[in-house]
Scaffold this active site. Structure first.
Site, PDB file in Angstrom:
ATOM      1  N   HIS A  77       0.839  -1.205   0.000  1.00 49.98           N
ATOM      2  CA  HIS A  77       0.000   0.000   0.000  1.00 49.98           C
ATOM      3  C   HIS A  77       0.880   1.264   0.000  1.00 49.98           C
ATOM      4  O   HIS A  77       0.559   2.244  -0.669  1.00 49.98           O
ATOM      5  CB  HIS A  77      -0.897   0.022   1.244  1.00 49.98           C
ATOM      6  CG  HIS A  77      -1.855  -1.132   1.338  1.00 49.98           C
ATOM      7  ND1 HIS A  77      -1.789  -2.067   2.330  1.00 49.98           N
ATOM      8  CD2 HIS A  77      -2.919  -1.484   0.570  1.00 49.98           C
ATOM      9  CE1 HIS A  77      -2.761  -2.955   2.183  1.00 49.98           C
ATOM     10  NE2 HIS A  77      -3.460  -2.624   1.118  1.00 49.98           N
ATOM     11  N   GLN A 133     -17.659  -7.303  -1.787  1.00 50.33           N
ATOM     12  CA  GLN A 133     -16.738  -8.117  -2.578  1.00 50.33           C
ATOM     13  C   GLN A 133     -16.345  -9.416  -1.873  1.00 50.33           C
ATOM     14  O   GLN A 133     -15.509 -10.158  -2.370  1.00 50.33           O
ATOM     15  CB  GLN A 133     -15.498  -7.309  -2.968  1.00 50.33           C
ATOM     16  CG  GLN A 133     -14.541  -7.006  -1.820  1.00 50.33           C
ATOM     17  CD  GLN A 133     -13.458  -6.029  -2.255  1.00 50.33           C
ATOM     18  OE1 GLN A 133     -13.729  -4.876  -2.578  1.00 50.33           O
ATOM     19  NE2 GLN A 133     -12.225  -6.500  -2.298  1.00 50.33           N
ATOM     20  N   GLY A 185      -2.515  -1.889  -7.402  1.00 45.59           N
ATOM     21  CA  GLY A 185      -1.371  -2.791  -7.424  1.00 45.59           C
ATOM     22  C   GLY A 185      -1.521  -3.860  -8.494  1.00 45.59           C
ATOM     23  O   GLY A 185      -2.602  -4.414  -8.685  1.00 45.59           O
ATOM     24  N   ASP A 191      -2.827  -7.597  -7.665  1.00 48.37           N
ATOM     25  CA  ASP A 191      -4.178  -8.046  -8.007  1.00 48.37           C
ATOM     26  C   ASP A 191      -4.364  -7.837  -9.502  1.00 48.37           C
ATOM     27  O   ASP A 191      -5.113  -6.953  -9.942  1.00 48.37           O
ATOM     28  CB  ASP A 191      -5.202  -7.274  -7.169  1.00 48.37           C
ATOM     29  CG  ASP A 191      -5.060  -7.600  -5.697  1.00 48.37           C
ATOM     30  OD1 ASP A 191      -5.524  -8.663  -5.286  1.00 48.37           O
ATOM     31  OD2 ASP A 191      -4.419  -6.821  -4.973  1.00 48.37           O
ATOM     32  N   SER A 200       0.825  -8.828   1.668  1.00 47.13           N
ATOM     33  CA  SER A 200      -0.631  -8.955   1.636  1.00 47.13           C
ATOM     34  C   SER A 200      -1.159  -8.884   3.059  1.00 47.13           C
ATOM     35  O   SER A 200      -0.533  -9.424   3.988  1.00 47.13           O
ATOM     36  CB  SER A 200      -1.037 -10.300   1.017  1.00 47.13           C
ATOM     37  OG  SER A 200      -2.403 -10.568   1.290  1.00 47.13           O
ATOM     38  N   ARG A 243      -3.483 -10.492   4.092  1.00 47.51           N
ATOM     39  CA  ARG A 243      -3.855 -11.872   4.465  1.00 47.51           C
ATOM     40  C   ARG A 243      -2.665 -12.695   4.944  1.00 47.51           C
ATOM     41  O   ARG A 243      -2.860 -13.776   5.504  1.00 47.51           O
ATOM     42  CB  ARG A 243      -4.555 -12.563   3.284  1.00 47.51           C
ATOM     43  CG  ARG A 243      -5.928 -11.977   3.004  1.00 47.51           C
ATOM     44  CD  ARG A 243      -6.759 -12.825   2.041  1.00 47.51           C
ATOM     45  NE  ARG A 243      -8.150 -12.439   2.072  1.00 47.51           N
ATOM     46  CZ  ARG A 243      -8.739 -11.617   1.193  1.00 47.51           C
ATOM     47  NH1 ARG A 243      -8.040 -11.112   0.198  1.00 47.51           N
ATOM     48  NH2 ARG A 243     -10.012 -11.319   1.299  1.00 47.51           N
TER      49      ARG A 243
HETATM   50  P1  AMP Z   1      -6.309  -4.278  -0.529  1.00 46.62           P
HETATM   51  O1  AMP Z   1      -6.156  -3.431   0.690  1.00 46.62           O
HETATM   52  O2  AMP Z   1      -5.796  -5.667  -0.379  1.00 46.62           O
HETATM   53  O3  AMP Z   1      -7.684  -4.206  -1.137  1.00 46.62           O
HETATM   54  O4  AMP Z   1      -5.341  -3.629  -1.626  1.00 46.62           O
HETATM   55  C1  AMP Z   1      -5.422  -2.278  -1.949  1.00 46.62           C
HETATM   56  C2  AMP Z   1      -4.518  -1.986  -3.111  1.00 46.62           C
HETATM   57  O5  AMP Z   1      -3.179  -2.340  -2.777  1.00 46.62           O
HETATM   58  C3  AMP Z   1      -4.865  -2.789  -4.382  1.00 46.62           C
HETATM   59  O6  AMP Z   1      -4.713  -1.961  -5.517  1.00 46.62           O
HETATM   60  C4  AMP Z   1      -3.843  -3.889  -4.363  1.00 46.62           C
HETATM   61  O7  AMP Z   1      -3.547  -4.408  -5.639  1.00 46.62           O
HETATM   62  C5  AMP Z   1      -2.645  -3.165  -3.786  1.00 46.62           C
HETATM   63  N1  AMP Z   1      -1.682  -4.106  -3.232  1.00 46.62           N
HETATM   64  C6  AMP Z   1      -1.934  -5.068  -2.299  1.00 46.62           C
HETATM   65  N2  AMP Z   1      -0.807  -5.775  -2.062  1.00 46.62           N
HETATM   66  C7  AMP Z   1       0.155  -5.250  -2.864  1.00 46.62           C
HETATM   67  C8  AMP Z   1       1.532  -5.548  -3.085  1.00 46.62           C
HETATM   68  N3  AMP Z   1       2.150  -6.533  -2.446  1.00 46.62           N
HETATM   69  N4  AMP Z   1       2.216  -4.804  -3.989  1.00 46.62           N
HETATM   70  C9  AMP Z   1       1.601  -3.797  -4.661  1.00 46.62           C
HETATM   71  N5  AMP Z   1       0.310  -3.477  -4.493  1.00 46.62           N
HETATM   72  C10 AMP Z   1      -0.403  -4.186  -3.610  1.00 46.62           C
END
Ligand code: AMP
Length: 298
Positions: free
Chosen positions: A37, A61, A149, A152, A187, A189
Site C-alpha cells: 500500500h 466483494q 497494485g 491483483d 498482503s 492476508r
Molecule cells: P487491498 O487493501 O488488499 O484491497 O489492496 C489495496 C490496493 O493495494 C490494491 O490496488 C492492491 O492491488 C494493492 N496491493 C496489495 N498488495 C500489494 C503488493 N504486495 N504490492 C503492490 N500493491 C499491492
C-alpha cells in the site's frame, strides 16, 4: 491529513480541490496497510498533488464463507503509517452504512468476460463487488488518477477495462508487486499464516519467478502447459501449498493461451491455499523480453 467519513464531506473536499486546480489521486485500500500500500501512496504522490487514501473493508466483494469478519482492521495503526509516510491529504474511511445505506448495493457495475477466468469462477460475485465499490469511490473522491497494485492483476485489468469502456475519465496507474525480503508478496492476508505456513509461502514467488524466466526466455513458440507444469513443480516443493489454479493467460483478455510466442504479452497467475488462507501471486511478462534485453546489451 484530514480524516473524512461521510460521502458528502468527501465530495465537497474533492470538488474544492478540483476548483483550486489540483490534480487528485485516489489509492483505494481495505486497510491493514503494508509496504505494498505504501508503494501505491508514493506513486500517487508522484502522479498528483492531492492524495486521498480510502480505507474501507467492502462487504460487497466478499462471498459467503469468505473472511469478511476476520479481515484485519487497524484504523489507528493505518493512520500512523500514513502520517509517517507523509504527503497524504485525505483519509476517507466511511462506515459501511455510509457506502451502502440500503444495507446491500442495489445498483451494481459489472464487467463481463474478464471475470470468467482465474479468480472469477472461484470467487463468484467478487469482481462485481470490486467494480461497484471502485465506481462509488471514484464518484465520491473524484480523482484524475486511481492507483492500484499489479499484485491483483485480474482486478487491475478489469478496472482498466471498466474505466475505459464506461468513459470514467480516470487514469488507472499500476504499481509492481511489493515483496517481503524472502519474496512473498506483501498482503494483509499474510497475517493469517501460521509460522510453518509462512515459512513455505515464498514458494508462490518462486513459481512466479520460474514462469517469468521461462516466458521471458522464449525464443520460439512453446506450449503454455510447459510453463504451467514448471509453476506447479515449484509449488509442489511446499507440502502445505494447495494450488487452486495455475494458469498462463493473455495479458489483456485474460483468456487461456495454448502457446506462447516471442512478443506475446501474457500473465502467469496462481491462487494457492495454505490451510484456510488463500494467497495469489502473478506476473505480467512479454515473451522473449529476456532475449530482446540481451540483444540490446550486445
Ligand atoms: P487491498 O487493501 O488488499 O484491497 O489492496 C489495496 C490496493 O493495494 C490494491 O490496488 C492492491 O492491488 C494493492 N496491493 C496489495 N498488495 C500489494 C503488493 N504486495 N504490492 C503492490 N500493491 C499491492
Amino acid at each position: 491529513m484530514k480524516m473524512i467519513q461521510t460521502a458528502e464531506a468527501m465530495q465537497s473536499e474533492a470538488d474544492e480541490a478540483r476548483r483550486a486546480g489540483r490534480r487528485l489521486a485516489l489509492v483505494p485500500t481495505m486497510g491493514a496497510l503494508h509496504d505494498g500500500h505504501c508503494a501505491l501512496v508514493r506513486r500517487a504522490k508522484k502522479e498528483a498533488d492531492h492524495v486521498t487514501v480510502s480505507i474501507f473493508v467492502n462487504p460487497a466483494q466478499f462471498g459467503p464463507g469468505e473472511d469478511l469478519d476476520a479481515y484485519p482492521r487497524d484504523l489507528d495503526g493505518d493512520l500512523d503509517t500514513l502520517e509517517t509516510l507523509g504527503g497524504v491529504d485525505v483519509v476517507f474511511a466511511p462506515p459501511a452504512e455510509e457506502m451502502y445505506p440500503l444495507g446491500a448495493p442495489q445498483a451494481w457495475v459489472e464487467v463481463e468476460g474478464l471475470v470468467d477466468t482465474l479468480n472469477g469462477p472461484h470467487r463468484p460475485g467478487h469482481f462485481r463487488g470490486v467494480t461497484t465499490v471502485v465506481t462509488k469511490l471514484f464518484h465520491l473522491c473524484r480523482p484524475h488518477v486511481g492507483v492500484f497494485g499489479e499484485k491483483d492483476a485480474q482486478q487491475f485489468v478489469i478496472l482498466r477495462r471498466m474505466t475505459e469502456e464506461l468513459h470514467f475519465g480516470v487514469e488507472i496507474a499500476g504499481v509492481p508487486t511489493q515483496r517481503e525480503a524472502d519474496g512473498l508478496a506483501c498482503s494483509s492476508r499474510n497475517e493469517y499464516l501460521s509460522q510453518e505456513e509462512r515459512a513455505q509461502a515464498p514458494v508462490l514467488a518462486e513459481a512466479v519467478c520460474a514462469a517469468h524466466g521461462l516466458i521471458a526466455g522464449t525464443t520460439e513458440e512453446q506450449p503454455a502447459e510447459a510453463v504451467v507444469g514448471q509453476m506447479r513443480d515449484a509449488l509442489a516443493e511446499a507440502p502445505l501449498a494447495e494450488p487452486q489454479y495455475v494458469a498462463v493467460v493473455g495479458a489483456r483478455d485474460l483468456q487461456p493461451v495454448e502457446t506462447i510466442a516471442p512478443g506475446q504479452d501474457v500473465l502467469a497467475a496462481m491462487a494457492v491455499f495454505f490451510g484456510d488462507t488463500r494467497l495469489i501471486d502473478n506476473a505480467f511478462v512479454t515473451a522473449g523480453s529476456q532475449e530482446e534485453a540481451e540483444k540490446g546489451e550486445r
